[in-house]
Design an enzyme around this catalytic site. Sequence first.
Site, short mmCIF file in Angstrom:
data_model
loop_
_atom_site.label_atom_id
_atom_site.label_comp_id
_atom_site.label_asym_id
_atom_site.label_seq_id
_atom_site.Cartn_x
_atom_site.Cartn_y
_atom_site.Cartn_z
N LYS A 139 -37.94 13.64 43.91
CA LYS A 139 -38.90 13.86 45.04
C LYS A 139 -39.55 12.77 45.47
CE LYS A 139 -38.44 18.58 45.05
NZ LYS A 139 -38.23 19.26 46.10
N LYS A 231 -29.40 26.96 51.08
CA LYS A 231 -30.09 27.99 50.17
C LYS A 231 -29.24 29.45 50.73
CE LYS A 231 -33.26 25.23 48.50
NZ LYS A 231 -33.29 23.73 48.76
#
Length: 319
Positions: A139, A231
């Site tokens: 991240k 997704k």
Amino acid sequence: MKFSNLKCYTYEAPFKHPIKTVKADLTTRKVLVISLEVAGTTYYAESNAFETDWYHEETIETVYQSVQHIYEQIKASEWQDYAQLGALLAPFRRTPHAMALFDYIGWQSLNERAAVTVPLGYTLHSGQHIKPENRVKIKWSEHVLDEVRSVRAGDTDINIVIDANGSLGEKDVPTLEALLAFDIDYFEEPFSDLRLYAANRHLPLAIDESASSIDNIIRYYGAGVRIIVAKYARLGGGYPLLAIKEAIPDLRVIVGGMYEYGLSKYFTALLASEFKTIPDVTPRGTYFAEDYALYEEQVKNGKLTMTFPKVDAEKLEEI
């Protein structure tokens, strides 16, 4: 075949270690779970929506409402195969998280639900003590260069992905370029501005949050993006995702997870096996000590094999 006997539930468990991103801090994961009957058998599906709209405009509450609306609209309709179900659900693409639940249950009713094997794809979070394999996602933070340098020093071959959740601007491009020295596989959703993708085609750019519809994926493809982190819940299920790949063959599709429990994790892994890419799939227990679905799992040589999860309905709270 028809859908019948809709029931809705929630489930919530704490993360073993709090999750911190540039957009939200998470200590627990609450999900919506639905069940439907198809030809006399009950099937379950897990929504990937969150309680708030920090990641996507659909939330657990709006998905709950949309599920009931979709069910009332299609419960009298018959379908015989996955393509027919995809066509039946297509009018509800504005509420993809809800649409995906019907897609997943329909898929289950049509398939054997055999064990699936995929390479592991880790995401690093503070507090975790894991040795990543195959691919590690880091991240974005002010220490991203140091983190990447440390990972690369410990493993010269692992694929490294940088995820910025759309938080970067033009001033951050020099840092992205500096990171290329560490052989970055791709930068996931670095910008929120489409123009910055087009202006930085020399970088290996991927979209995640922006891969929210077929139309959006085509827009970014036109700007030079050839990698999407998809997704299945955000795109309305497995059928739309397979259709996107068929329509754009040179698109690299990475199947992303959303801090899922076992039932949703299985479908993420299944779709990843179709696309032959490394998904956001980690060993059981990485994020949660508890789950509402039971399955067998084996990790060997950097790959995870899992059986189809069996839901323990007693762990669910009916709405």
